[in-house]
Design a protein around this motif. Structure first.
Motif, PDB file in Angstrom:
ATOM      1  N   ALA A 294       0.846  -1.198   0.000  1.00 23.99           N
ATOM      2  CA  ALA A 294       0.000   0.000   0.000  1.00 23.99           C
ATOM      3  C   ALA A 294       0.872   1.235   0.000  1.00 23.99           C
ATOM      4  O   ALA A 294       1.867   1.306   0.730  1.00 23.99           O
ATOM      5  CB  ALA A 294      -0.915  -0.004   1.224  1.00 23.99           C
ATOM      6  N   ALA A 295       0.501   2.196  -0.842  1.00 25.84           N
ATOM      7  CA  ALA A 295       1.228   3.466  -0.896  1.00 25.84           C
ATOM      8  C   ALA A 295       0.643   4.429   0.125  1.00 25.84           C
ATOM      9  O   ALA A 295      -0.562   4.688   0.124  1.00 25.84           O
ATOM     10  CB  ALA A 295       1.124   4.060  -2.298  1.00 25.84           C
ATOM     11  N   ILE A 296       1.532   4.940   0.991  1.00 19.76           N
ATOM     12  CA  ILE A 296       1.113   5.893   2.024  1.00 19.76           C
ATOM     13  C   ILE A 296       1.623   7.271   1.632  1.00 19.76           C
ATOM     14  O   ILE A 296       2.827   7.476   1.514  1.00 19.76           O
ATOM     15  CB  ILE A 296       1.715   5.512   3.393  1.00 19.76           C
ATOM     16  CG1 ILE A 296       1.507   4.029   3.701  1.00 19.76           C
ATOM     17  CG2 ILE A 296       1.176   6.409   4.499  1.00 19.76           C
ATOM     18  CD1 ILE A 296       0.102   3.636   4.005  1.00 19.76           C
ATOM     19  N   LYS A 297       0.734   8.195   1.430  1.00 21.14           N
ATOM     20  CA  LYS A 297       1.172   9.536   1.042  1.00 21.14           C
ATOM     21  C   LYS A 297       1.817  10.234   2.245  1.00 21.14           C
ATOM     22  O   LYS A 297       1.558   9.853   3.396  1.00 21.14           O
ATOM     23  CB  LYS A 297      -0.013  10.355   0.516  1.00 21.14           C
ATOM     24  CG  LYS A 297      -1.034  10.771   1.567  1.00 21.14           C
ATOM     25  CD  LYS A 297      -2.095  11.712   0.967  1.00 21.14           C
ATOM     26  CE  LYS A 297      -3.072  12.176   2.045  1.00 21.14           C
ATOM     27  NZ  LYS A 297      -4.138  13.034   1.521  1.00 21.14           N
ATOM     28  N   PRO A 298       2.669  11.223   2.008  1.00 20.82           N
ATOM     29  CA  PRO A 298       3.244  11.961   3.127  1.00 20.82           C
ATOM     30  C   PRO A 298       2.127  12.641   3.912  1.00 20.82           C
ATOM     31  O   PRO A 298       1.164  13.144   3.321  1.00 20.82           O
ATOM     32  CB  PRO A 298       4.158  12.989   2.448  1.00 20.82           C
ATOM     33  CG  PRO A 298       3.690  13.074   1.033  1.00 20.82           C
ATOM     34  CD  PRO A 298       3.148  11.727   0.706  1.00 20.82           C
ATOM     35  N   THR A 299       2.250  12.650   5.221  1.00 19.53           N
ATOM     36  CA  THR A 299       1.230  13.293   6.063  1.00 19.53           C
ATOM     37  C   THR A 299       0.957  14.701   5.541  1.00 19.53           C
ATOM     38  O   THR A 299       1.895  15.476   5.359  1.00 19.53           O
ATOM     39  CB  THR A 299       1.735  13.441   7.519  1.00 19.53           C
ATOM     40  OG1 THR A 299       2.686  12.412   7.771  1.00 19.53           O
ATOM     41  CG2 THR A 299       0.616  13.382   8.499  1.00 19.53           C
ATOM     42  N   PRO A 300      -0.277  15.028   5.305  1.00 19.83           N
ATOM     43  CA  PRO A 300      -0.563  16.385   4.808  1.00 19.83           C
ATOM     44  C   PRO A 300      -0.269  17.465   5.853  1.00 19.83           C
ATOM     45  O   PRO A 300       0.003  18.610   5.480  1.00 19.83           O
ATOM     46  CB  PRO A 300      -2.054  16.325   4.460  1.00 19.83           C
ATOM     47  CG  PRO A 300      -2.594  15.107   5.116  1.00 19.83           C
ATOM     48  CD  PRO A 300      -1.465  14.163   5.315  1.00 19.83           C
ATOM     49  N   SER A 301      -0.324  17.108   7.124  1.00 17.99           N
ATOM     50  CA  SER A 301      -0.042  18.110   8.168  1.00 17.99           C
ATOM     51  C   SER A 301       1.438  18.437   8.192  1.00 17.99           C
ATOM     52  O   SER A 301       2.255  17.584   8.558  1.00 17.99           O
ATOM     53  CB  SER A 301      -0.441  17.567   9.541  1.00 17.99           C
ATOM     54  OG  SER A 301      -1.816  17.352   9.602  1.00 17.99           O
ATOM     55  N   ILE A 302       1.800  19.638   7.812  1.00 20.73           N
ATOM     56  CA  ILE A 302       3.187  20.073   7.858  1.00 20.73           C
ATOM     57  C   ILE A 302       3.266  21.455   8.467  1.00 20.73           C
ATOM     58  O   ILE A 302       2.256  22.178   8.528  1.00 20.73           O
ATOM     59  CB  ILE A 302       3.848  20.069   6.459  1.00 20.73           C
ATOM     60  CG1 ILE A 302       3.019  20.915   5.473  1.00 20.73           C
ATOM     61  CG2 ILE A 302       4.022  18.656   5.937  1.00 20.73           C
ATOM     62  CD1 ILE A 302       3.670  21.078   4.119  1.00 20.73           C
ATOM     63  N   ALA A 303       4.445  21.809   8.920  1.00 22.68           N
ATOM     64  CA  ALA A 303       4.629  23.121   9.562  1.00 22.68           C
ATOM     65  C   ALA A 303       4.900  24.211   8.529  1.00 22.68           C
ATOM     66  O   ALA A 303       4.640  25.388   8.762  1.00 22.68           O
ATOM     67  CB  ALA A 303       5.768  23.046  10.567  1.00 22.68           C
ATOM     68  N   LYS A 304       5.434  23.796   7.389  1.00 24.08           N
ATOM     69  CA  LYS A 304       5.728  24.759   6.329  1.00 24.08           C
ATOM     70  C   LYS A 304       4.476  25.534   5.919  1.00 24.08           C
ATOM     71  O   LYS A 304       3.389  24.951   5.829  1.00 24.08           O
ATOM     72  CB  LYS A 304       6.212  24.002   5.084  1.00 24.08           C
ATOM     73  CG  LYS A 304       7.708  23.757   5.040  1.00 24.08           C
ATOM     74  CD  LYS A 304       8.099  23.309   3.636  1.00 24.08           C
ATOM     75  CE  LYS A 304       9.604  23.261   3.449  1.00 24.08           C
ATOM     76  NZ  LYS A 304       9.972  22.698   2.130  1.00 24.08           N
ATOM     77  N   PRO A 305       4.625  26.793   5.629  1.00 22.44           N
ATOM     78  CA  PRO A 305       3.467  27.556   5.153  1.00 22.44           C
ATOM     79  C   PRO A 305       2.976  27.007   3.809  1.00 22.44           C
ATOM     80  O   PRO A 305       3.775  26.579   2.974  1.00 22.44           O
ATOM     81  CB  PRO A 305       4.016  28.980   4.994  1.00 22.44           C
ATOM     82  CG  PRO A 305       5.287  29.011   5.761  1.00 22.44           C
ATOM     83  CD  PRO A 305       5.825  27.621   5.751  1.00 22.44           C
ATOM     84  N   GLN A 306       1.678  27.014   3.629  1.00 24.10           N
ATOM     85  CA  GLN A 306       1.097  26.511   2.379  1.00 24.10           C
ATOM     86  C   GLN A 306       0.045  27.489   1.861  1.00 24.10           C
ATOM     87  O   GLN A 306      -0.516  28.265   2.623  1.00 24.10           O
ATOM     88  CB  GLN A 306       0.430  25.158   2.614  1.00 24.10           C
ATOM     89  CG  GLN A 306       1.387  24.073   3.026  1.00 24.10           C
ATOM     90  CD  GLN A 306       0.645  22.770   3.280  1.00 24.10           C
ATOM     91  OE1 GLN A 306       0.453  21.973   2.389  1.00 24.10           O
ATOM     92  NE2 GLN A 306       0.213  22.577   4.508  1.00 24.10           N
ATOM     93  N   GLN A 307      -0.232  27.331   0.586  1.00 24.09           N
ATOM     94  CA  GLN A 307      -1.227  28.219  -0.006  1.00 24.09           C
ATOM     95  C   GLN A 307      -2.623  27.615   0.111  1.00 24.09           C
ATOM     96  O   GLN A 307      -2.855  26.478  -0.281  1.00 24.09           O
ATOM     97  CB  GLN A 307      -0.879  28.460  -1.483  1.00 24.09           C
ATOM     98  CG  GLN A 307      -1.929  29.307  -2.206  1.00 24.09           C
ATOM     99  CD  GLN A 307      -1.570  29.542  -3.662  1.00 24.09           C
ATOM    100  OE1 GLN A 307      -0.410  29.816  -3.984  1.00 24.09           O
ATOM    101  NE2 GLN A 307      -2.558  29.434  -4.530  1.00 24.09           N
TER     102      GLN A 307
END
Lengths: 349, 349, 349, 349
Positions: A294-307
């Motif tokens: 199974a492919a696990i995507k990187p956790t969407p929760s990150i500290a980097k600012p996002q648009q």
């Protein structure tokens, strides 16, 4: 019907939100007399629990299930089995920002659209990865029962952040917390995670799951084959974006003469010389180890600012999520894979 | 329950064996008043039908459905819709060899074990690829209805025998029979197929499927998300061994900051700048094109001799399957993918 | 799958045993934004609660539901709604006698056979009438929602211990605790109950339930008609042994010309002159009041000595159940009927 | 989901309309190797078939099922079992009147409302009693299998037009066509039917059904008890308006001490001295004969003129249905009761 799996033998309902009073599950359809080792179950749940490693979120929930019904003197009693985990930090933080500024990669926006503003947005609500805890309670109980029947299910990490473990899956991993067989690959993976963490970012990976000693003949044609069933349950885990059985996508590059698993004899038993089929033919187990990734995507929760886009002002706005998060959810997803696989198989046996 | 899909809105039962009197399907739960254009449906079925191309098996079934119920003056009447296709060559050939000498890569052995000798082994029985015809009847009807609602579903071939089409999926393929966008890739693929055919072998590939204009908010959390549902139905197609949504397995190699689809505005509407999520967040559509890829293994039926085990003598025995077979099932699987996707989506809308 | 109702729109799971930690229910499939008036719900639950009248068991559970999930600020949030009621007297009494000496009319023996000794026999376990409390939580919420849609559901007692109320059901009963329209019949019924109570015995009765303003066109042919669905849910109530719709068993004595409800016009709307059909034709509502009656057997729990068989000694043995019990469960079953009717209808609307 | 029963072991789909190309059924979930005696099945279907007695409609359909799939050499092969019956008189008559002038007691009006004009109104469409033929195919096959397991199911007529048969149900009826045990009652019933027929009218009745040698322990608590399941399937038969188990509505008049079935010993086996419970406690079989009665309303189709409302003109209009009809459907409903009971039990065993 969203969160109720209505299978062939069992019904499983998973309830709760990230910050509701409790999360939990009801497992219905279990015969009476199934032993539940709650200590072993707690051990199993600890593998999924957050806050215990450098790679995981520091949220320190205990994840100690309380059994409300269905269990008597350590055995199932035939009635639905319900267990809950109280949420400690209910509503402790202000999540109202998530309602207007959806996090990329999360279900904030789709929940807002689907539930037209009534969703419980705190911490991702019902879409939180925290809901994999009840999956592990249900699956952990079933894993114990399958083990008793001689069927063992193990998962391991085969890739994180592009680093692949080339080892064949011929043994159960020793390190259950970060189950990578190849030491060098493991080291490289941990470095990748540390670097991502330092940069306020996250990484994904691939988990391989194997079920051994599954009897041949399990599974149904068409819609209830092993692949249908496992896929249906594996995609209940929020981060999964792909699944492949046996040779999977590689099989698409092979010739039929290469991909077909020739039959051979082993101690008088019919086996296949290779296992490109991942133990499944026509949706039915053939007696070889059942194998999928199974492919696990990187956790969407990150500290980097996002648009993001502000839903009220309809303006583009930068989003910075405070709080510390999992730089890599993959290790904690390993027991979840084992849990859902157990549920999928048990339902068809 | 094997061959009955019991969904949220619809129930679909697929019945028949490769050489039974007929194959067919019943679609229950359709509202009354849905138009069925049987000519267009027949066109759609022709894309799946065998015997019309150099790459497909010469079995010349007409695949003309007969509607037994549920249809009145070209519209559904609210009662279950049943259509059948008569099998022409029932029992014309001797298949008894398959009962003792299972074909590698086929369900011959697992069916023998599961049904302990009572299975209909002729031509693969209920496990035959022929059973995708009823799936196409059901899905073809739903495709027409979705089209009427503005939702269009198209699939294309992105790889065959390791040859990949690098084109983005930004247009519906013109050639519906062999839908590859890149001309050079197409040529190379056809050569690969011709070579495999000449050598009595087969090749597999990858199909990409896209649904456009699916409204945001479709799908349920946990067990009935779009991924769960589509995967469950896609794996009903015998040759599929893997599925990935959006970036899929590639997402596992990305950082969160790369994989998360940032939100942006397009004519005042909220969109994502990229579509790594394949149009799905938390199991729910986000308004972007829904996108997935399925791995199709090379057809197990090949002319080359293969090693099997004789179930009676318990001796290894060489197996040579007579008759001509599909060197590449991928093109004919394209409409099947469209069909099952339509069924999966319609059931959740 | 025992205690999970998997309907068309909703899934309902009822869990718990008479003396487990808690009893409760999960209602899945509710849209977001449904208001839940917990005070009104508590009022509704009080109608079912024991210990408040001379005719009911003195067990004094408060039956105050705790909502664990699915509710946010008084509205459903789209996630499964779970509520539990803690059991106060868990294991307070010794019930081990029930394991060897099954009570006539109870499920003690069938549970022992089905669960081969692992059942939770205390107080009837999962078979206890106490499990109707979670049914009332689920149904009470739905009753509120249906009321908002203009659909009202009321039940009344038409008979107790052979005393019949001859009144037509043309008004909602005033006395919700003992809803009998005819004063004389009510008095006679109460006397019958008092006498039975004095003699350590119990009495049964008949409840009539009516749904008004249900739109025409609700229900499905064959297996999901209104009658199928209501019957399926009404028989979830342990004491029910019969159900009839409209004229019911009386219709079997009529001529077709008498039983058929002629069509007439009322303010331009098509109505039927009589309502022998109970508002249902072909499983589908016709716009007339939906009407059914359920037969409630006398509570099997009585103080009088009864003949049983000791499962260990295989000898006939007299059984005397200590503790005080409901001499008549009928009044408390009235809100339960309303609850399950609401669930049945809502699932098909 | 209307016409698909999705049970615990089996899925049953019933399709077709009174005048569609065919009617039929698919039974999915049967294990391989179940023998189907098609001659015996035909005999069974003849008991339901019209046109063979003075009390039945003269429509002379042969009701000879054609098996399309799932059957091989007289045994189930594990794939879904589909059988159809071709309708002879498709669209032979003009039924357009039914679309504007709904017949009282029929589903004409509710179908018009539900399917907003798209319904197949000819002969009642999918709501026709003719659809009980596929129920009998499915149930007839299961009856054979249950018989092989030692479980026998028999139904009899206990009342027609108010004439009751006082005999206990202690033997299987000899006359399978008009199964009344008491000769005098039978004679009186036939007279009642003849008189109704002569007057262009119809009569109803009550059918009692018994299953013997059902093992104890069958059935599930709450929603899948024997009563829930049987009721759900029995109400699939259009004319049924009530059902009661064991003492049923009479139990509501008894004291608990009278209604409770005391336990006794019979050859060392635990039995109950009486059988007011109809063999069911807590939804689960207790080893006693399972017993229920169903109320069959008089056939709504009568020759007598009736009052209806013209849906176009919105005027009251007299309706006279031409053609000859069943004056009494009760005898033909007897095998149907046996069939649905078999399906209900088999699904829970």
């Amino acid at each position: 019907m969203s969160s109720t799996f209505h299978g062939n033998r069992i019904s499983l309902t998973v309830f709760g939100q990230s910050h509701s009073e409790a999360i939990g599950m009801t497992l219905d359809g279990l015969p009476a007399g199934i032993a539940v080792d709650t200590d072993a179950l707690q051990q199993f749940l600890m593998r999924r629990a957050p806050g215990r490693h450098e790679w995981s979120t520091p949220r320190t929930e205990e994840d100690a299930p309380e059994f409300l019904s269905g269990l008597k003197d350590g055995f199932t009693c035939g009635a639905p089995l319900t267990a809950i985990i109280r949420n400690r930090n209910t509503r402790s933080r202000d999540y109202s920002m998530l309602k207007v500024l959806p996090r990329p990669g999360h279900a904030d926006l789709t929940a807002e659209i689907k539930y037209h503003g009534y969703q419980d947005y705190a911490g991702g609500g019902h879409f939180s990865g925290r809901l994999t805890a009840p999956l592990c309670i249900a699956g952990g109980i079933i894993l114990q029962e399958l083990e008793r029947q001689g069927i063992s299910i193990h998962a391991r990490i085969t890739a994180i952040a592009g680093i692949e473990d080339p080892s064949p899956f011929d043994m159960a991993p020793e390190d259950m917390e970060f189950p990578v067989l190849d030491a060098a690959a493991k080291k490289a993976m941990l470095e990748k995670i540390a670097r991502a963490k330092a940069e306020g970012d996250s990484v994904g990976g691939v988990i391989e799951c194997m079920a051994c000693n599954l009897p041949a003949g399990i599974g149904e044609p068409m819609f209830d084959g092993l692949e249908n069933q496992i896929a249906r349950l594996v995609f209940a885990v929020p981060a999964v974006k792909g699944i492949e059985f046996g040779a999977g996508f590689s099989a698409a590059r092979l010739r039929g003469s290469e991909n077909n698993d020739a039959y051979c004899l082993e101690n008088g038993n019919i086996r296949t010389c290779t296992n490109h089929a991942g133990g499944i033919l026509g949706g039915i187990s053939n007696g070889m180890p059942l194998l999928f990734r199974a492919a696990i995507k990187p956790t969407p929760s990150i500290a980097k600012p996002q648009q993001s886009v502000n839903l009220k002002t309809r303006q583009i706005q930068e989003l910075t999520v405070s709080g510390r998060h999992d730089p890599c959810i993959v290790p904690r997803a390993v027991p979840v894979m084992e849990a859902v696989t157990a549920l999928a198989l048990y339902d068809l046996i």
